[in-house]
Design a protein around this motif. Structure first.
Motif, PDB file in Angstrom:
ATOM      1  N   HIS A  61       0.832  -1.206   0.000  1.00 33.19           N
ATOM      2  CA  HIS A  61       0.000   0.000   0.000  1.00 33.19           C
ATOM      3  C   HIS A  61       0.868   1.257   0.000  1.00 33.19           C
ATOM      4  O   HIS A  61       0.579   2.216  -0.721  1.00 33.19           O
ATOM      5  CB  HIS A  61      -0.922  -0.011   1.219  1.00 33.19           C
ATOM      6  N   LEU A  62       1.950   1.250   0.783  1.00 36.39           N
ATOM      7  CA  LEU A  62       2.844   2.411   0.817  1.00 36.39           C
ATOM      8  C   LEU A  62       3.498   2.643  -0.547  1.00 36.39           C
ATOM      9  O   LEU A  62       3.654   3.783  -0.984  1.00 36.39           O
ATOM     10  CB  LEU A  62       3.914   2.227   1.890  1.00 36.39           C
ATOM     11  N   LEU A  63       3.865   1.564  -1.222  1.00 33.59           N
ATOM     12  CA  LEU A  63       4.442   1.706  -2.555  1.00 33.59           C
ATOM     13  C   LEU A  63       3.444   2.321  -3.524  1.00 33.59           C
ATOM     14  O   LEU A  63       3.820   3.088  -4.417  1.00 33.59           O
ATOM     15  CB  LEU A  63       4.915   0.343  -3.077  1.00 33.59           C
ATOM     16  N   SER A  64       2.157   2.003  -3.355  1.00 36.77           N
ATOM     17  CA  SER A  64       1.135   2.604  -4.216  1.00 36.77           C
ATOM     18  C   SER A  64       1.008   4.099  -3.956  1.00 36.77           C
ATOM     19  O   SER A  64       0.504   4.840  -4.814  1.00 36.77           O
ATOM     20  CB  SER A  64      -0.218   1.915  -3.991  1.00 36.77           C
ATOM     21  N   LEU A  65       1.476   4.561  -2.783  1.00 35.24           N
ATOM     22  CA  LEU A  65       1.470   5.989  -2.451  1.00 35.24           C
ATOM     23  C   LEU A  65       2.782   6.673  -2.834  1.00 35.24           C
ATOM     24  O   LEU A  65       3.020   7.812  -2.440  1.00 35.24           O
ATOM     25  CB  LEU A  65       1.227   6.168  -0.944  1.00 35.24           C
ATOM     26  N   LYS A  66       3.636   5.949  -3.588  1.00 33.17           N
ATOM     27  CA  LYS A  66       4.935   6.463  -4.047  1.00 33.17           C
ATOM     28  C   LYS A  66       5.958   6.571  -2.924  1.00 33.17           C
ATOM     29  O   LYS A  66       6.927   7.329  -3.032  1.00 33.17           O
ATOM     30  CB  LYS A  66       4.796   7.819  -4.752  1.00 33.17           C
ATOM     31  N   LEU A  67       5.756   5.835  -1.820  1.00 26.60           N
ATOM     32  CA  LEU A  67       6.767   5.734  -0.775  1.00 26.60           C
ATOM     33  C   LEU A  67       7.619   4.502  -1.038  1.00 26.60           C
ATOM     34  O   LEU A  67       7.140   3.523  -1.637  1.00 26.60           O
ATOM     35  CB  LEU A  67       6.123   5.623   0.610  1.00 26.60           C
ATOM     36  N   MET A  68       8.871   4.520  -0.610  1.00 30.37           N
ATOM     37  CA  MET A  68       9.729   3.356  -0.747  1.00 30.37           C
ATOM     38  C   MET A  68       9.701   2.580   0.569  1.00 30.37           C
ATOM     39  O   MET A  68      10.231   3.045   1.577  1.00 30.37           O
ATOM     40  CB  MET A  68      11.162   3.771  -1.091  1.00 30.37           C
ATOM     41  N   ALA A  69       9.046   1.440   0.563  1.00 29.12           N
ATOM     42  CA  ALA A  69       8.922   0.612   1.770  1.00 29.12           C
ATOM     43  C   ALA A  69       9.787  -0.628   1.607  1.00 29.12           C
ATOM     44  O   ALA A  69       9.729  -1.301   0.574  1.00 29.12           O
ATOM     45  CB  ALA A  69       7.469   0.232   1.996  1.00 29.12           C
ATOM     46  N   LEU A  70      10.582  -0.931   2.609  1.00 28.57           N
ATOM     47  CA  LEU A  70      11.438  -2.115   2.600  1.00 28.57           C
ATOM     48  C   LEU A  70      10.977  -3.062   3.689  1.00 28.57           C
ATOM     49  O   LEU A  70      10.947  -2.714   4.868  1.00 28.57           O
ATOM     50  CB  LEU A  70      12.901  -1.729   2.825  1.00 28.57           C
ATOM     51  N   CYS A  71      10.598  -4.260   3.292  1.00 32.80           N
ATOM     52  CA  CYS A  71      10.197  -5.307   4.240  1.00 32.80           C
ATOM     53  C   CYS A  71      11.441  -5.992   4.782  1.00 32.80           C
ATOM     54  O   CYS A  71      12.359  -6.320   4.031  1.00 32.80           O
ATOM     55  CB  CYS A  71       9.298  -6.314   3.523  1.00 32.80           C
ATOM     56  N   MET A  72      11.479  -6.201   6.091  1.00 36.42           N
ATOM     57  CA  MET A  72      12.592  -6.915   6.708  1.00 36.42           C
ATOM     58  C   MET A  72      12.059  -7.908   7.720  1.00 36.42           C
ATOM     59  O   MET A  72      11.207  -7.566   8.549  1.00 36.42           O
ATOM     60  CB  MET A  72      13.549  -5.954   7.405  1.00 36.42           C
ATOM     61  N   ALA A  73      12.506  -9.145   7.643  1.00 35.63           N
ATOM     62  CA  ALA A  73      12.089 -10.175   8.594  1.00 35.63           C
ATOM     63  C   ALA A  73      13.219 -11.177   8.742  1.00 35.63           C
ATOM     64  O   ALA A  73      14.111 -11.277   7.886  1.00 35.63           O
ATOM     65  CB  ALA A  73      10.810 -10.868   8.137  1.00 35.63           C
ATOM     66  N   ALA A  74      13.189 -11.925   9.833  1.00 32.02           N
ATOM     67  CA  ALA A  74      14.223 -12.920  10.096  1.00 32.02           C
ATOM     68  C   ALA A  74      14.099 -14.097   9.132  1.00 32.02           C
ATOM     69  O   ALA A  74      13.050 -14.313   8.516  1.00 32.02           O
ATOM     70  CB  ALA A  74      14.118 -13.413  11.541  1.00 32.02           C
ATOM     71  N   TYR A  75      15.186 -14.848   9.005  1.00 36.21           N
ATOM     72  CA  TYR A  75      15.165 -16.041   8.163  1.00 36.21           C
ATOM     73  C   TYR A  75      14.178 -17.051   8.719  1.00 36.21           C
ATOM     74  O   TYR A  75      14.106 -17.297   9.923  1.00 36.21           O
ATOM     75  CB  TYR A  75      16.559 -16.680   8.103  1.00 36.21           C
ATOM     76  N   GLU A  76      13.388 -17.649   7.816  1.00 38.65           N
ATOM     77  CA  GLU A  76      12.422 -18.676   8.196  1.00 38.65           C
ATOM     78  C   GLU A  76      12.562 -19.845   7.233  1.00 38.65           C
ATOM     79  O   GLU A  76      12.518 -19.656   6.010  1.00 38.65           O
ATOM     80  CB  GLU A  76      10.996 -18.120   8.123  1.00 38.65           C
ATOM     81  N   PRO A  77      12.707 -21.073   7.748  1.00 41.56           N
ATOM     82  CA  PRO A  77      12.842 -22.232   6.853  1.00 41.56           C
ATOM     83  C   PRO A  77      11.608 -22.452   5.987  1.00 41.56           C
ATOM     84  O   PRO A  77      11.699 -22.899   4.851  1.00 41.56           O
ATOM     85  CB  PRO A  77      13.057 -23.409   7.823  1.00 41.56           C
ATOM     86  N   THR A  78      10.413 -22.133   6.517  1.00 43.35           N
ATOM     87  CA  THR A  78       9.171 -22.276   5.762  1.00 43.35           C
ATOM     88  C   THR A  78       8.299 -21.049   5.998  1.00 43.35           C
ATOM     89  O   THR A  78       8.404 -20.378   7.020  1.00 43.35           O
ATOM     90  CB  THR A  78       8.389 -23.533   6.208  1.00 43.35           C
ATOM     91  N   GLY A  79       7.439 -20.771   5.063  1.00 39.21           N
ATOM     92  CA  GLY A  79       6.484 -19.673   5.221  1.00 39.21           C
ATOM     93  C   GLY A  79       7.133 -18.318   5.345  1.00 39.21           C
ATOM     94  O   GLY A  79       6.676 -17.469   6.097  1.00 39.21           O
ATOM     95  N   SER A  80       8.215 -18.084   4.602  1.00 33.96           N
ATOM     96  CA  SER A  80       9.001 -16.871   4.779  1.00 33.96           C
ATOM     97  C   SER A  80       8.248 -15.622   4.359  1.00 33.96           C
ATOM     98  O   SER A  80       7.704 -15.535   3.260  1.00 33.96           O
ATOM     99  CB  SER A  80      10.285 -16.983   3.962  1.00 33.96           C
ATOM    100  N   GLN A  81       8.251 -14.616   5.246  1.00 28.18           N
ATOM    101  CA  GLN A  81       7.661 -13.318   4.921  1.00 28.18           C
ATOM    102  C   GLN A  81       8.451 -12.612   3.819  1.00 28.18           C
ATOM    103  O   GLN A  81       7.876 -12.030   2.901  1.00 28.18           O
ATOM    104  CB  GLN A  81       7.628 -12.432   6.170  1.00 28.18           C
ATOM    105  N   VAL A  82       9.775 -12.668   3.912  1.00 30.00           N
ATOM    106  CA  VAL A  82      10.620 -11.990   2.933  1.00 30.00           C
ATOM    107  C   VAL A  82      10.450 -12.605   1.548  1.00 30.00           C
ATOM    108  O   VAL A  82      10.297 -11.905   0.541  1.00 30.00           O
ATOM    109  CB  VAL A  82      12.099 -12.041   3.369  1.00 30.00           C
ATOM    110  N   GLN A  83      10.452 -13.926   1.480  1.00 32.66           N
ATOM    111  CA  GLN A  83      10.312 -14.585   0.178  1.00 32.66           C
ATOM    112  C   GLN A  83       8.940 -14.291  -0.436  1.00 32.66           C
ATOM    113  O   GLN A  83       8.822 -14.046  -1.643  1.00 32.66           O
ATOM    114  CB  GLN A  83      10.509 -16.094   0.333  1.00 32.66           C
ATOM    115  N   LEU A  84       7.915 -14.289   0.395  1.00 32.67           N
ATOM    116  CA  LEU A  84       6.571 -13.982  -0.082  1.00 32.67           C
ATOM    117  C   LEU A  84       6.496 -12.547  -0.601  1.00 32.67           C
ATOM    118  O   LEU A  84       5.918 -12.281  -1.659  1.00 32.67           O
ATOM    119  CB  LEU A  84       5.557 -14.178   1.053  1.00 32.67           C
ATOM    120  N   ALA A  85       7.115 -11.601   0.143  1.00 29.11           N
ATOM    121  CA  ALA A  85       7.117 -10.207  -0.303  1.00 29.11           C
ATOM    122  C   ALA A  85       7.856 -10.063  -1.633  1.00 29.11           C
ATOM    123  O   ALA A  85       7.389  -9.363  -2.548  1.00 29.11           O
ATOM    124  CB  ALA A  85       7.760  -9.321   0.765  1.00 29.11           C
ATOM    125  N   LEU A  86       8.999 -10.723  -1.779  1.00 36.39           N
ATOM    126  CA  LEU A  86       9.755 -10.648  -3.026  1.00 36.39           C
ATOM    127  C   LEU A  86       8.976 -11.255  -4.190  1.00 36.39           C
ATOM    128  O   LEU A  86       9.017 -10.735  -5.307  1.00 36.39           O
ATOM    129  CB  LEU A  86      11.103 -11.351  -2.862  1.00 36.39           C
TER     130      LEU A  86
END
Length: 446
Positions: A61-86
């Motif tokens: 949503h922030l990117l749709s407002l022309k803001l640069m948002a960077l997602c950061m989360a810890a490494y997860e063997p399964t169900g990764s937030q970072v991988q899903l965001a990418l």
């Protein structure tokens, strides 16, 4: 997430933000005194670090407002937030608050956001809050949404020896002002007054000394960082859209050199795209209901600039309205350019290319490196290890563009063919010994 035909679509509602991400974003805007979240940019909020971003809906949503948002989360063997965001086409990296600083310089972000991100902020004598304070620019905001926020008398305490210091008292020590509270959401604002840290008061935290801009996974210090930086400019007073001559001077960047750099990258981007346009389809993926794109079907949504310098490639892509985002990577020996990149409103990170990059396999569509091979030779790093790492990061049918001198380019081409990449060297025909190595990773290795 909903399955629509052969696509997975993401709805704004999720278990963490009950009223929907748009309402949540609007609520934050109101809490910092704005009429709507469309006013974030005018209020000086251009980039956001979203810690523990879940499905990435708030970042999207922030990117749709022309803001640069960077997602950061810890490494997860399964169900990764970072991988899903990418996979959704959102900027994201692996990182966590454990014992070391994040690979960003002080005064990097206008807002740090955490919604049930799993961090116990009052742990380790407030070291995690001190790290957030280091990352926040003057006048920046820390947004915390968590059921635990209500328990300010118990779990939101910071223990120091046998003494219990309330969470609010600690935020006052680091010169944060609690702007507003609505249910489980709290918003603090970092001071823009440098003298606040030097007032004589009981329990004042020490100030970090020395060059703390080189913050590459150093141990978390128990001191307030960034106070010696020349970039001590409140977010509300910064230039909007581009850096002023005064801000260029703060970064030690000559305006003429900066203009030449931008002209170089505008020209380089035109050359890259004319080179690849017969082979590549560079737009967002097909959405349900859209017509099929014309062949070929390769698509570029994200680019990693592995030696970003001033972020010129990223800026040129934005000017050309290419539908991609860029991860600007700055080698640790050139760390002084990363604050400049971040102050341009772009996203970036410090990294040592002798080590793996903090992302999952097959997460980038294009890798770009100008002069990185020669730079690595000076650092004593292995070119073979670098290309293995690039192969790990690159998606199948992804592209690599390397610009360097003839010798390193020829060695890299030999290694690229051993990786079963399709590789060709292009002479720039400008009388120099610079060459382009253009590679594509196959979908299946033959």
């Amino acid at each position: 997430m909903l399955l629509e035909e052969n696509q997975i679509s993401f709805r704004s509602d999720n278990g963490m933000i009950i009223d929907g991400v748009r309402d949540y974003s609007h609520q934050i805007a109101e809490m910092i005194g704005l009429g709507s979240d469309t006013e974030f940019l005018q209020a000086g909020v251009r980039n956001v670090l979203d810690i523990g971003c879940g499905f990435g809906s708030f970042s999207a949503h922030l990117l749709s407002l022309k803001l640069m948002a960077l997602c950061m989360a810890a490494y997860e063997p399964t169900g990764s937030q970072v991988q899903l965001a990418l996979e959704r086409g959102l900027p994201a990296i692996i990182g966590n608050f454990i014992s070391r600083q994040l690979p960003f310089p002080p005064l990097s972000y206008d807002m740090v956001h955490c919604t049930q991100c799993g961090i116990v902020w009052d742990d380790k004598d407030g070291l995690f809050l001190l790290e957030v304070d280091r990352l926040l620019r003057l006048g920046g905001y820390f947004v915390l949404t968590s059921p635990r926020s209500r328990q300010r008398g118990s779990s939101m305490n910071i223990k120091k020896g046998s003494m219990s210091i309330p969470f609010e008292e600690f935020t006052q020590k680091i010169c944060w002002n609690l702007l507003a509270q609505q249910e489980e959401t709290f918003v603090w604002q970092k001071t823009a007054d440098a003298q606040c840290y030097t007032y004589s008061k009981k329990g004042t935290l020490p100030l970090c000394s020395g060059d703390d801009a080189h913050s590459y996974y150093r141990p978390l210090p128990h001191c307030v960082g960034g106070t010696e930086s020349k970039r001590w400019i409140p977010i509300q007073k910064r230039s909007f859209g581009s850096l002023s001559s005064v801000e260029l001077e703060v970064h030690g960047v000559n305006p003429e050199d900066f203009s030449e750099d931008m002209e170089f990258w505008r020209s380089a981007l035109r050359n890259y795209w004319s080179l690849l346009s017969p082979l590549i389809f560079s737009d967002h993926p097909k959405r349900p209901g859209d017509e099929d794109p014309l062949p070929p079907y390769n698509m570029v949504r994200n680019v990693m600039d592995m030696r970003a310098n001033y972020g010129g490639l990223n800026a040129a892509l934005l000017e050309a309205r290419k539908s991609v985002w860029v991860m600007n990577v700055v080698p640790i020996s050139e760390y002084k350019t990363l604050p400049f990149i971040l102050d341009r409103g772009l996203t970036g990170i410090l990294h040592d290319w002798c080590e793996p990059f903090p992302t999952y396999p097959r997460t980038y569509d294009m890798l770009h490196a100008k002069g990185l091979l020669s730079h690595l030779a000076l650092e004593g790093c292995s070119m073979i290890d670098l290309l293995f790492e690039m192969d790990r990061i690159l998606r199948p049918e992804g592209w690599v563009i390397i610009s360097d001198e003839v010798g390193p380019i020829e060695r890299a081409r030999t290694l690229a063919t051993q990786l079963r990449w399709e590789a060709r060297v292009i002479d720039l025909q400008n009388g120099s010994d610079q060459r382009l190595l253009v590679c594509q990773k196959p979908f299946l290795r033959k």
